[in-house]
Motif scaffolding. Structure first.
Motif, mmCIF file in Angstrom:
data_model
loop_
_atom_site.group_PDB
_atom_site.id
_atom_site.type_symbol
_atom_site.label_atom_id
_atom_site.label_comp_id
_atom_site.label_asym_id
_atom_site.label_seq_id
_atom_site.Cartn_x
_atom_site.Cartn_y
_atom_site.Cartn_z
ATOM 1 N N LEU A 1 -40.844 -15.172 -35.578
ATOM 2 C CA LEU A 1 -40.099 -13.966 -35.229
ATOM 3 C C LEU A 1 -38.674 -14.327 -34.811
ATOM 4 O O LEU A 1 -37.720 -13.603 -35.108
ATOM 5 C CB LEU A 1 -40.821 -13.246 -34.087
ATOM 6 C CG LEU A 1 -40.350 -11.830 -33.761
ATOM 7 C CD1 LEU A 1 -40.468 -10.938 -34.982
ATOM 8 C CD2 LEU A 1 -41.178 -11.247 -32.625
ATOM 9 N N VAL A 2 -38.550 -15.490 -34.155
ATOM 10 C CA VAL A 2 -37.232 -15.908 -33.668
ATOM 11 C C VAL A 2 -36.266 -16.134 -34.841
ATOM 12 O O VAL A 2 -35.104 -15.729 -34.767
ATOM 13 C CB VAL A 2 -37.354 -17.179 -32.797
ATOM 14 C CG1 VAL A 2 -35.993 -17.773 -32.521
ATOM 15 C CG2 VAL A 2 -38.068 -16.856 -31.492
ATOM 16 N N LEU A 3 -36.752 -16.744 -35.928
ATOM 17 C CA LEU A 3 -35.856 -17.043 -37.051
ATOM 18 C C LEU A 3 -35.147 -15.797 -37.587
ATOM 19 O O LEU A 3 -33.927 -15.760 -37.645
ATOM 20 C CB LEU A 3 -36.621 -17.763 -38.169
ATOM 21 C CG LEU A 3 -37.058 -19.191 -37.854
ATOM 22 C CD1 LEU A 3 -37.786 -19.808 -39.046
ATOM 23 C CD2 LEU A 3 -35.861 -20.044 -37.489
ATOM 24 N N PRO A 4 -35.891 -14.748 -37.998
ATOM 25 C CA PRO A 4 -35.156 -13.556 -38.448
ATOM 26 C C PRO A 4 -34.322 -12.901 -37.349
ATOM 27 O O PRO A 4 -33.242 -12.381 -37.637
ATOM 28 C CB PRO A 4 -36.260 -12.601 -38.926
ATOM 29 C CG PRO A 4 -37.533 -13.156 -38.459
ATOM 30 C CD PRO A 4 -37.340 -14.617 -38.216
ATOM 31 N N TYR A 5 -34.761 -12.956 -36.109
ATOM 32 C CA TYR A 5 -33.972 -12.384 -35.019
ATOM 33 C C TYR A 5 -32.624 -13.076 -34.928
ATOM 34 O O TYR A 5 -31.595 -12.436 -34.741
ATOM 35 C CB TYR A 5 -34.695 -12.524 -33.673
ATOM 36 C CG TYR A 5 -35.732 -11.465 -33.392
ATOM 37 C CD1 TYR A 5 -36.069 -10.523 -34.349
ATOM 38 C CD2 TYR A 5 -36.371 -11.400 -32.167
ATOM 39 C CE1 TYR A 5 -37.022 -9.566 -34.096
ATOM 40 C CE2 TYR A 5 -37.334 -10.443 -31.897
ATOM 41 C CZ TYR A 5 -37.658 -9.522 -32.864
ATOM 42 O OH TYR A 5 -38.597 -8.574 -32.600
ATOM 43 N N VAL A 6 -32.642 -14.407 -35.027
ATOM 44 C CA VAL A 6 -31.381 -15.153 -34.955
ATOM 45 C C VAL A 6 -30.455 -14.673 -36.063
ATOM 46 O O VAL A 6 -29.284 -14.357 -35.842
ATOM 47 C CB VAL A 6 -31.634 -16.667 -35.071
ATOM 48 C CG1 VAL A 6 -30.320 -17.411 -35.267
ATOM 49 C CG2 VAL A 6 -32.354 -17.187 -33.849
#
Lengths: 271, 466, 282
Positions: free
Chosen positions: A136-141
């Protein structure tokens, strides 16, 4: 101030408008079930803590808070680490097509999440990132980068060039100039970008719902949304959960409102 | 000039005031983390996901343990589900069940599940499937045909409507977990007071409601004649099917190839809903109601009649939730003079993913969950109407749900929504049509119906080439 | 130095967007095998009355909500820019709505607007329960309600940006005007407002982008109803793509939204963005 009554009126309206709707949720959270849907509504709660108990223990709210802290925290750190050099380069270095890069980033910020949700899901599936926090962190970044880069670029842009030139003369590399000279000066700008990124990741619902179906990993907005059972609308639990979930952010905002505003005022929107 | 100004605006706050919030923030963050982690350990509800499985006294497994992933929603009676799964894991120690929770609105759940299936996601083995999705899941080959597992002998023990809702083109894809059907709840105290027996036609219902409203105007000005679900969502299709169906109308023609909304019976039924139900008995507020809001009106004592699914019985008689405990009764939905009472068929089926690595174990679980004892468990603990016929004569089930005895005919005759792989599209067109004619009283029902007909026919035509 | 950032954006935003664009060129029916239809879906979109209505609803939403948000935001900014005791608390208070997750905020508004036990009815009508209004049942009021919820939620974001703009206007600028005897309104109109223009434009840019993509609010509060009166284009896209499984047409809708936004934003980027980058060479 010459217009004291006007100002007082303004303060009153602003605070009232901002807080009142939420105040009703706070009142509701201390009611017992039969009062929540009472007609006409009763103002004063009976001081029941049932909903807090239910939100905390039955729905395991703190566990969602914990997941959200991890996700939003990592997103913020990674987004800043990645955005800072990019913004510095855009603001300072002579790169061909800089305007295009900044414009392009703005465009990326405009993609409706729905357009990219499907393919992002597929990428994460291939990487094994579904139902993980890093997935989830990857697309959020990626989604928060455009705003962070935009803010930081405008901020770096305002810093005097002379300082860096002095550093260069002393033999600093570009990286050293960035980390030793510019970064300390840019603290308020970094802070603004950080809080915007953090709040984005803290609030995001659509991707979180899609990527995390394992209840052990779900974040706060998804967790609260899932309070709703098949046919029961648990207003009381949602209210209690919202109050608890908003507290950390209120504390953050209260402590840092100064930082946010200094950050924005020094960069971002200078003409 | 500008550069200088910017520099000064950065320099103005003293270093101390700039950095102290950071320090305070770090402190708070550390505190927060402490609280969170300490709490997680205290409660011991396995924040990391493995404590539960690892700590239990596990009998030595014969074969390596298999974990089945099941996609489900958050149940209204979570303990009933936890207990059922615990019991299953005791009986079958080599199988563990891990639930993945999706939102409960049928539409949002469908969106998530189909997203996974469309991408051939092999990470889960079985799922709950709304009865309206069978055709879609079968045609897309997402659900495994259960013909080899679910013997015809066994199927006969279930209510026929639930079995046929799991069938598509002569194969069976879903095992019924329960049955849902629309039914009419009413205030037996009010009806008795005015000397009415439960209405058998919609017009009778309207007359009774009007009489009661007039009589009660002084004691309860809030009282409404009818409370149902008329928000623009899937439930609207169910409610409207019951009106249209009980006037001998239908959404599609009998062969399922054409839309049938412009048939006079259908138009008249819609007009009745608009003029009698929405504008007079239910008030336009019903246009914002899903099940919870409509039930709230009823349990607060503010509606004479209420249309809902079987679950509402338990809540309407729960003193924590309801002001009308003991004053409620339930019966079949009314009909129009020439028609037959129609109840929309709802309910959930268990399906096995076509991409599952463990279909055999998944079936073991489904067999367990649809067994007579588990169906009884859910009927007693959660007011979920069993899909097995025999349980409607079971004393324990009837003791907990005395209303089932009279409602068996409702379930047996429950009417399915259109069975087509394109159901989600058809449903959206129907929702728009009904919501428009109900929310905009000036619209011409026939024109709107023609428009909906055209759209539905266009999509059904695409299917014929398949 | 920009490489890591660009990689992220390329993998998780650009590539998915391109992938989606390609999907929009393939048919949805029949069957799982998709055939190439070129811009067929785009032609279909041009003739889809439901999509047209959704576009109009979205435009109305964007115009009204961003205008109101800028007005409210400017008001908030002017207030909290003044020096008074307890300013920190007031600033924190006005930021609270922005810090509440949208899904939660929308549930809250649904609760407040309830026709039976909603606080808004209780405030307006007190015990006269028979006068209570079902706000979300009326097509126009439902539309107003989602705007209200959005304005409440995000005015403070605009306020923050405007406040930042206010803070860089040097106090001396006003002194001359005061000497000339200009009224407070004249000072605001002729000094503050022109100097605030860049800040207002930035706020307008980010708010417009966000308002065009509004989804959560509608999803939670109205599901697009009654009678599609609040069906914004993103919600229509979501229904088509995720619920109906029409991947081609669904992405077509979203790609079109993106193009419409890009064209609209071109104006902003030219005014705000280019100014920003030009100054560096000066």
């Amino acid at each position: 101030m010459t217009h004291r009554p006007v100002l007082l009126g303004g303060i009153f309206l602003a605070v009232l408008g901002s807080l009142c709707p939420f105040l009703w949720f706070i009142l509701t959270s201390f009611k017992s079930q039969i009062l929540v849907e009472a007609i006409p509504p009763t103002w004063w709660p009976d001081g029941s803590l049932v909903f807090y108990a239910s939100a905390l223990f039955e729905h395991r709210l703190l566990h969602y808070v914990r997941n959200s802290v991890i996700v939003a925290g990592s997103t913020t750190v990674i987004a800043l680490v990645v955005a800072t050099p990019a913004a510095y380069a855009l603001a300072r270095l002579r790169l061909p097509g800089k305007t295009w890069v900044l414009g392009g980033l703005l465009c990326v910020a405009m993609f409706p999440p729905i357009v990219i949700a499907g393919p992002v899901w597929q990428i994460l599936e291939r990487l094994g990132g579904l139902n993980t926090h890093w997935g989830l962190v990857l697309p959020y970044v990626s989604l928060t980068l455009p705003l962070a880069v935009w803010i930081l670029t405008t901020f770096f842009h305002e810093l005097p060039v002379e300082l860096e030139e002095a550093a260069r003369i002393d033999g600093c590399t570009t990286w050293q100039a960035l980390y030793k000279i510019m970064l300390p000066l840019a603290t308020p700008g970094l802070f603004t970008a950080a809080i915007l990124t953090f709040i984005y990741a803290w609030n995001e619902f659509f991707f979180a719902l899609l990527i995390l179906t394992d209840p052990e990993r779900q974040t706060l907005p998804v967790g609260i949304a899932l309070f709703q059972g098949e046919f029961i609308m648990p207003w009381g639990e949602i209210a209690a959960a919202s109050v608890i979930a908003t507290l950390p952010l209120i504390i953050l905002v209260l402590l840092f409102q100064r930082g946010i505003i200094n950050g924005l005022s020094a960069g971002a929107v200078k003409g | 000039m500008k550069g200088l100004h910017a520099a000064s605006s950065i320099a103005t706050p003293s270093p101390l005031s700039r950095y102290s919030p950071w320090a305070a923030g770090l402190f708070i963050a550390a505190l927060l983390f402490n609280v969170l982690f300490a709490h997680g350990q205290e409660v011991g509800t396995a924040p990391f996901g493995f404590a539960q499985g690892g700590l239990g006294p596990s009998p030595i497994p014969v074969s390596p343990r298999i974990t089945l992933h099941s996609v489900t929603w958050k149940a209204d009676h979570p303990r009933a589900w936890d207990e059922a799964i615990q019991r299953f894991e005791q009986i079958h120690p080599h199988i563990r069940i891990k639930r993945e929770i999706a939102p409960h609105s049928s539409t949002a759940y469908h969106a998530l599940l189909t997203q996974k299936l469309r991408n051939r996601d092999a990470s889960f083995d079985l799922f709950l499937m709304d009865v309206i999705w069978t055709a879609e899941f079968a045609a897309a080959e997402w659900a495994l045909p259960l013909d080899d597992y679910f013997s015809p002998n066994e199927r006969e023990k279930f209510l026929p409507a639930t079995i046929s809702s799991g069938m598509y083109r002569r194969h069976i894809y879903g095992a019924p977990s329960r049955i849902d059907g629309g039914m009419l709840y009413y205030r037996k105290d009010l009806l008795e007071k005015y000397g009415f027996s439960p209405p058998s036609t919609w017009h009778e219902l309207a007359r009774q409601a009007q009489a009661i409203l007039e009589g009660e105007r002084t004691t309860n000005p809030l009282l409404r004649g009818y409370s149902g679900q008329f928000k623009q969502y899937e439930g609207l299709v169910c409610d409207m099917l019951e009106f249209v169906g009980s006037h001998n109308g239908s959404f599609l023609t009998d062969d399922g190839r054409h839309s049938n909304l412009t048939a006079p019976e259908s138009l008249q039924a819609v007009q009745f809903v608009r003029e009698q139900i929405i504008q007079r008995l239910a008030t336009p507020a019903a246009l914002t109601y899903q099940e919870p809001e409509s039930l709230a009106v009823f349990v607060q004592g503010n509606a004479v009649f209420h249309r809902n699914w079987p679950y509402a019985w338990g809540l309407a008689n729960d003193p924590e939730y309801s002001k009308i405990v003991g004053k409620v009764d339930v019966t079949t939905l009314p009909r129009f003079a020439q028609g037959r009472s129609t109840s929309a068929l709802g309910g959930w089926l268990y399906g096995i993913s076509a991409y599952s690595q463990h279909p055999d174990e998944a079936w073991v679980f489904i067999e367990f969950m649809t067994s007579p004892e588990m169906q009884k468990h859910f009927a007693v603990r959660a007011s979920l109407a069993p899909s097995r016929l025999a349980l409607y004569a079971d004393p324990e089930v009837l003791h907990a749900n005395p209303q089932y005895k009279d409602l068996l005919p409702v379930f047996q005759a429950a009417r399915p929504r259109p069975r087509t792989p394109l159901y989600p599209i058809v449903s959206h067109i129907l929702q728009r049509y009904f919501s428009r004619v109900l929310a905009f009283p000036g619209t011409d029902i026939k024109e709107e119906a023609q428009e909906a007909d055209l759209k539905i026919n266009r999509f059904l035509a695409l299917l014929r080439d398949l | 130095m920009a490489f890591p950032a660009l990689t992220f954006v390329a993998v998780f935003s650009l590539y998915p967007a391109m992938d989606s664009f390609l999907l929009s060129l393939y048919s949805d029916f029949p069957g799982p095998e998709r055939s190439f239809v070129g811009f067929g879906h785009y032609a279909e979109l041009l003739q889809d009355p439901v999509a047209h209505q959704a576009f109009i609803v979205t435009l109305g939403f964007v115009l009204l909500s961003t205008t109101l948000e800028l007005l409210m935001g400017t008001g908030i900014a002017l207030v909290v820019h003044e020096r008074f005791k307890g300013r920190g608390w007031v600033r924190a208070a006005v930021l609270i709505p922005w810090a509440i997750p949208t899904v939660v905020a929308s549930q809250m508004w649904r609760f407040l607007l309830n026709d039976q036990y909603g606080a808004i009815n209780a405030i307006l009508f007190g015990d006269r329960v028979d006068a209570y209004v079902p706000w979300l049942a009326d097509p126009w009021m439902a539309f107003g309600a989602i705007i209200l919820a959005d304005v409440w939620k995000t005015s403070s974001f605009a306020g923050l940006l405007v406040l930042a703009g206010l803070q860089v206007i040097p106090e001396e600028t006003y002194d001359a005007a005061r000497v000339d005897g200009a009224t407070a309104w004249q000072r605001f109109r002729h000094i503050t407002l022109p100097l605030l223009k860049p800040a207002l434009l930035t706020a307008l840019l980010f708010r417009t982008i966000d308002a065009f993509r509004v989804f959560d609010l509608v999803f939670v509060m109205t599901q697009g109803g009654p009678g599609d009166a609040t069906q914004v284009i993103q919600f229509y896209g979501y229904k088509t793509l995720f619920t109906e499984g029409r991947v081609g047409y669904g992405t077509t809708i979203s790609v079109t939204v993106f193009v419409a936004m890009a064209i609209l934003s071109l104006f902003y980027v030219r005014t705000v963005g280019s100014k920003l980058l030009q100054r560096e060479s000066a």
